[in-house]
Write a protein that holds these residues in place. Structure first.
Motif, PDB file in Angstrom:
ATOM      1  N   SER A   1       0.867  -1.178   0.000  1.00 34.14           N
ATOM      2  CA  SER A   1       0.000   0.000   0.000  1.00 34.14           C
ATOM      3  C   SER A   1       0.901   1.225   0.000  1.00 34.14           C
ATOM      4  N   LEU A   2       0.770   2.051  -1.021  1.00 33.71           N
ATOM      5  CA  LEU A   2       1.700   3.156  -1.237  1.00 33.71           C
ATOM      6  C   LEU A   2       1.024   4.491  -0.955  1.00 33.71           C
ATOM      7  N   PHE A   3       1.406   5.109   0.171  1.00 30.08           N
ATOM      8  CA  PHE A   3       0.887   6.426   0.516  1.00 30.08           C
ATOM      9  C   PHE A   3       1.512   7.501  -0.381  1.00 30.08           C
ATOM     10  N   PHE A   4       0.723   8.518  -0.702  1.00 24.43           N
ATOM     11  CA  PHE A   4       1.247   9.684  -1.412  1.00 24.43           C
ATOM     12  C   PHE A   4       1.063  10.926  -0.551  1.00 24.43           C
ATOM     13  N   GLY A   5       2.104  11.738  -0.453  1.00 33.86           N
ATOM     14  CA  GLY A   5       2.015  13.003   0.261  1.00 33.86           C
ATOM     15  C   GLY A   5       1.548  14.123  -0.651  1.00 33.86           C
ATOM     16  N   PHE A   6       1.766  15.352  -0.206  1.00 34.16           N
ATOM     17  CA  PHE A   6       1.385  16.556  -0.945  1.00 34.16           C
ATOM     18  C   PHE A   6       2.249  16.674  -2.198  1.00 34.16           C
ATOM     19  N   TYR A   7       1.609  16.891  -3.341  1.00 33.34           N
ATOM     20  CA  TYR A   7       2.357  17.068  -4.582  1.00 33.34           C
ATOM     21  C   TYR A   7       2.966  18.477  -4.610  1.00 33.34           C
ATOM     22  N   PRO A   8       4.280  18.641  -4.682  1.00 28.54           N
ATOM     23  CA  PRO A   8       4.842  19.979  -4.883  1.00 28.54           C
ATOM     24  C   PRO A   8       4.300  20.650  -6.149  1.00 28.54           C
ATOM     25  N   SER A   9       3.976  19.845  -7.144  1.00 27.68           N
ATOM     26  CA  SER A   9       3.447  20.391  -8.393  1.00 27.68           C
ATOM     27  C   SER A   9       2.070  21.032  -8.221  1.00 27.68           C
ATOM     28  N   ASN A  10       1.428  20.849  -7.036  1.00 24.72           N
ATOM     29  CA  ASN A  10       0.182  21.579  -6.781  1.00 24.72           C
ATOM     30  C   ASN A  10       0.395  23.082  -6.896  1.00 24.72           C
ATOM     31  N   PHE A  11       1.601  23.546  -6.563  1.00 26.16           N
ATOM     32  CA  PHE A  11       1.899  24.968  -6.672  1.00 26.16           C
ATOM     33  C   PHE A  11       1.877  25.443  -8.121  1.00 26.16           C
ATOM     34  N   ALA A  12       1.995  24.507  -9.044  1.00 20.36           N
ATOM     35  CA  ALA A  12       1.968  24.856 -10.460  1.00 20.36           C
ATOM     36  C   ALA A  12       0.611  24.616 -11.107  1.00 20.36           C
ATOM     37  N   TYR A  13      -0.059  23.518 -10.709  1.00 18.32           N
ATOM     38  CA  TYR A  13      -1.225  23.068 -11.478  1.00 18.32           C
ATOM     39  C   TYR A  13      -2.543  23.013 -10.719  1.00 18.32           C
ATOM     40  N   PHE A  14      -2.524  23.095  -9.378  1.00 18.83           N
ATOM     41  CA  PHE A  14      -3.755  23.008  -8.591  1.00 18.83           C
ATOM     42  C   PHE A  14      -4.082  24.416  -8.132  1.00 18.83           C
ATOM     43  N   HIS A  15      -4.960  25.092  -8.875  1.00 17.10           N
ATOM     44  CA  HIS A  15      -5.066  26.543  -8.773  1.00 17.10           C
ATOM     45  C   HIS A  15      -5.493  27.040  -7.396  1.00 17.10           C
ATOM     46  N   MET A  16      -6.277  26.264  -6.676  1.00 20.76           N
ATOM     47  CA  MET A  16      -6.709  26.754  -5.370  1.00 20.76           C
ATOM     48  C   MET A  16      -5.571  26.749  -4.349  1.00 20.76           C
ATOM     49  N   LEU A  17      -4.465  26.088  -4.682  1.00 22.70           N
ATOM     50  CA  LEU A  17      -3.321  26.048  -3.776  1.00 22.70           C
ATOM     51  C   LEU A  17      -2.121  26.818  -4.321  1.00 22.70           C
ATOM     52  N   LYS A  18      -2.368  27.751  -5.221  1.00 23.89           N
ATOM     53  CA  LYS A  18      -1.298  28.579  -5.755  1.00 23.89           C
ATOM     54  C   LYS A  18      -1.328  29.962  -5.108  1.00 23.89           C
ATOM     55  N   PRO A  19      -0.171  30.530  -4.755  1.00 24.03           N
ATOM     56  CA  PRO A  19      -0.146  31.935  -4.343  1.00 24.03           C
ATOM     57  C   PRO A  19      -0.649  32.822  -5.484  1.00 24.03           C
ATOM     58  N   ILE A  20      -1.392  33.873  -5.132  1.00 27.24           N
ATOM     59  CA  ILE A  20      -1.996  34.735  -6.145  1.00 27.24           C
ATOM     60  C   ILE A  20      -1.481  36.164  -5.997  1.00 27.24           C
ATOM     61  N   PRO A  21      -1.319  36.875  -7.109  1.00 26.93           N
ATOM     62  CA  PRO A  21      -0.816  38.251  -7.026  1.00 26.93           C
ATOM     63  C   PRO A  21      -1.814  39.165  -6.319  1.00 26.93           C
ATOM     64  N   VAL A  22      -1.288  40.119  -5.572  1.00 25.74           N
ATOM     65  CA  VAL A  22      -2.121  41.091  -4.866  1.00 25.74           C
ATOM     66  C   VAL A  22      -2.167  42.363  -5.703  1.00 25.74           C
ATOM     67  N   PRO A  23      -3.342  42.701  -6.265  1.00 26.63           N
ATOM     68  CA  PRO A  23      -3.414  43.849  -7.194  1.00 26.63           C
ATOM     69  C   PRO A  23      -2.949  45.167  -6.583  1.00 26.63           C
ATOM     70  N   PHE A  24      -3.228  45.385  -5.298  1.00 30.53           N
ATOM     71  CA  PHE A  24      -2.894  46.664  -4.678  1.00 30.53           C
ATOM     72  C   PHE A  24      -1.526  46.655  -3.991  1.00 30.53           C
TER      73      PHE A  24
END
Length: 325
Positions: free
Chosen positions: A160-183
């Motif tokens: 049984s192979l556990f998977f942790g947090f994908y670092p690539s979420n920062f690239a492809y999982f939009h709800m977990l990406k930092p977003i620019p602050v317009p102001f």
């Protein structure tokens, strides 16, 4: 004579990495299972040398046919797919449990099978005493238990192979990406329904690490049969992850904790599920302690896996740097 590994979910993140690495060994024939053999991703892995077969997890006969003659099987289910189709969290889980058992029952009937690798996650609800259920964890864990209870012969040759947090979420999982602050030009905010200090196991370069772990599990059956392993190359704090993101991108990242209900209000049911996963990380520093204490866990070092091959968190972000903006 080469042996055959069947890879389910072969065009997804985990499966495509397993296909790629196992083809590179030169010692395995790879049979890739998909529902859509005409997709670009299916054609791409076929061009690399994989045999493409069609199966539907809701059609046990098609699954068993896809598994015929297999010496190894990498099996996974996709909870998130059904969330995108409008199902509730628990409806997705019940589908995942049913499909996970379909895969397991079909595998149990394959006389040539030597090793079954099941992609799973910890039983969050059970491990937190009911305080932090995470459906896309918990229903996979139900399949773990049912394999042991209902299919003991298969369990004996399962890892049984556990998977942790994908670092690539920062690239492809939009709800977990930092977003620019317009102001605030030049600054990025990371909205996180958890604390900076919460610890998260991270899974390395997802274009490679799933395949490397599968390759090494299969190379060490005496160590891995009946055991758990984890695609985890580094445990990071959430605050540390953002700091590394800032260093890799050269952008100023600001961590902003948000309540689960507010995160769900902003992002809907998918946001709620992602938030629950992060709250589970707050509750348990070590996702895998429960199997380690039973002597049921095989480490990355015992599998003979080097960090140079699978990458730490920083190296994993560097691998997808062009998509981090």
């Amino acid at each position: 004579m080469s042996k055959t590994i069947v890879v389910t979910g072969a065009t997804g993140t985990q499966g495509s990495a397993v296909v790629r690495v196992m083809l590179e060994t030169g010692n395995w024939k790879v049979r890739a299972v998909t529902r859509n053999p005409e997709s670009d991703s299916a054609k791409a892995i076929a061009a690399k040398g994989a045999e493409i077969v069609v199966a539907d997890y809701d059609d046990e006969a098609s699954v068993k046919k896809a598994f015929e003659g297999a010496h190894a099987i990498f099996a996974l289910t996709n909870w998130w797919e059904y969330l995108r189709r409008g199902k509730s969290q628990d409806e997705c889980g019940l589908i995942e449990e049913r499909q996970g058992m379909t895969l397991a029952r079909a595998a149990a009937e394959i006389p040539t099978l030597e090793h079954y690798i099941w992609s799973t996650l910890p039983a969050a609800k059970e491990l937190t005493g009911g305080k932090c259920p995470v459906p896309h964890f918990d229903y996979k864990a139900v399949v773990d238990r049912r394999i042991r209870e209902e299919l003991p012969a298969l369990a004996a040759k399962t890892t049984s192979l556990f998977f942790g947090f994908y670092p690539s979420n920062f690239a492809y999982f939009h709800m977990l990406k930092p977003i620019p602050v317009p102001f605030a030009p030049g600054r990025y905010v990371w909205l996180v329904p958890s604390k900076k200090e919460a610890k998260v196991p991270t899974s390395g370069n997802m274009a490679v690490s799933p395949g490397v772990f599968v390759r090494q599990i299969l190379a060490n059956p005496s160590k891995t049969h009946g055991k758990y392993a984890a695609v985890c190359t580094e445990v990071c704090t959430l605050g540390g992850m953002l700091k590394t993101w800032s260093e890799v991108t050269g952008k100023a990242g600001v961590f902003m904790e948000i309540q689960v209900e507010d995160f769900a209000g902003l992002l809907g049911i998918a946001g709620r599920e992602a938030a629950l996963q992060l709250k589970f990380g707050e509750a348990l520093d070590d996702w895998y302690e429960h199997v380690k204490v039973k002597g049921e866990f095989v480490t990355m070092e015992e599998l003979g896996i080097s960090m140079a091959e699978v990458a730490d968190f920083r190296g994993s972000l560097e691998a997808v740097k062009e998509h981090l903006g």
